[in-house]
Design a protein around this motif. Sequence first.
Motif, PDB file in Angstrom:
ATOM      1  N   LYS A   1      52.495  -5.793 -30.661  1.00  0.00           N
ATOM      2  CA  LYS A   1      51.676  -6.490 -29.676  1.00  0.00           C
ATOM      3  C   LYS A   1      50.283  -5.851 -29.629  1.00  0.00           C
ATOM      4  O   LYS A   1      50.146  -4.643 -29.542  1.00  0.00           O
ATOM      5  N   ILE A   2      49.253  -6.681 -29.677  1.00  0.00           N
ATOM      6  CA  ILE A   2      47.886  -6.199 -29.588  1.00  0.00           C
ATOM      7  C   ILE A   2      47.397  -6.425 -28.169  1.00  0.00           C
ATOM      8  O   ILE A   2      47.455  -7.547 -27.650  1.00  0.00           O
ATOM      9  N   ASN A   3      46.936  -5.345 -27.528  1.00  0.00           N
ATOM     10  CA  ASN A   3      46.438  -5.446 -26.161  1.00  0.00           C
ATOM     11  C   ASN A   3      45.047  -6.055 -26.138  1.00  0.00           C
ATOM     12  O   ASN A   3      44.198  -5.729 -26.951  1.00  0.00           O
ATOM     13  N   LYS A   4      44.839  -6.922 -25.174  1.00  0.00           N
ATOM     14  CA  LYS A   4      43.553  -7.594 -24.997  1.00  0.00           C
ATOM     15  C   LYS A   4      42.551  -6.639 -24.347  1.00  0.00           C
ATOM     16  O   LYS A   4      42.885  -5.880 -23.442  1.00  0.00           O
ATOM     17  N   ASN A   5      41.313  -6.666 -24.832  1.00  0.00           N
ATOM     18  CA  ASN A   5      40.244  -5.869 -24.244  1.00  0.00           C
ATOM     19  C   ASN A   5      39.819  -6.532 -22.938  1.00  0.00           C
ATOM     20  O   ASN A   5      39.358  -7.665 -22.929  1.00  0.00           O
ATOM     21  N   VAL A   6      39.976  -5.824 -21.822  1.00  0.00           N
ATOM     22  CA  VAL A   6      39.670  -6.377 -20.505  1.00  0.00           C
ATOM     23  C   VAL A   6      38.216  -6.114 -20.127  1.00  0.00           C
ATOM     24  O   VAL A   6      37.546  -6.978 -19.583  1.00  0.00           O
ATOM     25  N   ILE A   7      37.725  -4.909 -20.422  1.00  0.00           N
ATOM     26  CA  ILE A   7      36.343  -4.537 -20.122  1.00  0.00           C
ATOM     27  C   ILE A   7      35.744  -3.865 -21.345  1.00  0.00           C
ATOM     28  O   ILE A   7      36.341  -2.956 -21.914  1.00  0.00           O
ATOM     29  N   SER A   8      34.560  -4.321 -21.734  1.00  0.00           N
ATOM     30  CA  SER A   8      33.801  -3.684 -22.813  1.00  0.00           C
ATOM     31  C   SER A   8      32.479  -3.195 -22.247  1.00  0.00           C
ATOM     32  O   SER A   8      31.791  -3.934 -21.547  1.00  0.00           O
ATOM     33  N   VAL A   9      32.137  -1.958 -22.555  1.00  0.00           N
ATOM     34  CA  VAL A   9      30.884  -1.363 -22.115  1.00  0.00           C
ATOM     35  C   VAL A   9      30.135  -0.898 -23.353  1.00  0.00           C
ATOM     36  O   VAL A   9      30.693  -0.207 -24.193  1.00  0.00           O
ATOM     37  N   GLU A  10      28.870  -1.308 -23.462  1.00  0.00           N
ATOM     38  CA  GLU A  10      28.055  -0.948 -24.627  1.00  0.00           C
ATOM     39  C   GLU A  10      26.722  -0.363 -24.179  1.00  0.00           C
ATOM     40  O   GLU A  10      25.973  -1.002 -23.440  1.00  0.00           O
ATOM     41  N   ASN A  11      26.446   0.842 -24.632  1.00  0.00           N
ATOM     42  CA  ASN A  11      25.159   1.513 -24.399  1.00  0.00           C
ATOM     43  C   ASN A  11      24.724   1.514 -22.937  1.00  0.00           C
ATOM     44  O   ASN A  11      23.564   1.255 -22.619  1.00  0.00           O
ATOM     45  N   LEU A  12      25.664   1.808 -22.047  1.00  0.00           N
ATOM     46  CA  LEU A  12      25.390   1.801 -20.611  1.00  0.00           C
ATOM     47  C   LEU A  12      24.456   2.952 -20.239  1.00  0.00           C
ATOM     48  O   LEU A  12      24.641   4.085 -20.666  1.00  0.00           O
ATOM     49  N   TYR A  13      23.439   2.624 -19.435  1.00  0.00           N
ATOM     50  CA  TYR A  13      22.489   3.631 -18.963  1.00  0.00           C
ATOM     51  C   TYR A  13      22.186   3.368 -17.498  1.00  0.00           C
ATOM     52  O   TYR A  13      21.893   2.238 -17.097  1.00  0.00           O
ATOM     53  N   LYS A  14      22.276   4.416 -16.692  1.00  0.00           N
ATOM     54  CA  LYS A  14      21.953   4.316 -15.269  1.00  0.00           C
ATOM     55  C   LYS A  14      21.307   5.616 -14.836  1.00  0.00           C
ATOM     56  O   LYS A  14      21.794   6.702 -15.146  1.00  0.00           O
ATOM     57  N   GLU A  15      20.196   5.479 -14.118  1.00  0.00           N
ATOM     58  CA  GLU A  15      19.461   6.653 -13.656  1.00  0.00           C
ATOM     59  C   GLU A  15      19.022   6.444 -12.221  1.00  0.00           C
ATOM     60  O   GLU A  15      18.619   5.357 -11.827  1.00  0.00           O
TER      61      GLU A  15
END
Length: 64
Positions: free
Chosen positions: A2-16
């Motif tokens: 069984k392949i689990n589904k990606n629920v949340i993807s985060v790419e290059n997150l930046y917070k300052e």
Amino acid sequence: MKINKNVISVENLYKEFPGKIICENETFGIHENDKIGLIGINGCGKSTLLKMLAATESPDSGKI
């Protein structure tokens, strides 16, 4: 298998915030049935990260 589904993807997150970088170029995924935990000292950005994942806080750049 069984392949689990990606629920949340985060790419290059930046917070300052003034004088403090909370996230810098963070990339990760959370899959269905994953168990995760956040551990860190007070003020390191745990709540801010959760707010960004819940879309109640906006990242400065990156994609969720």
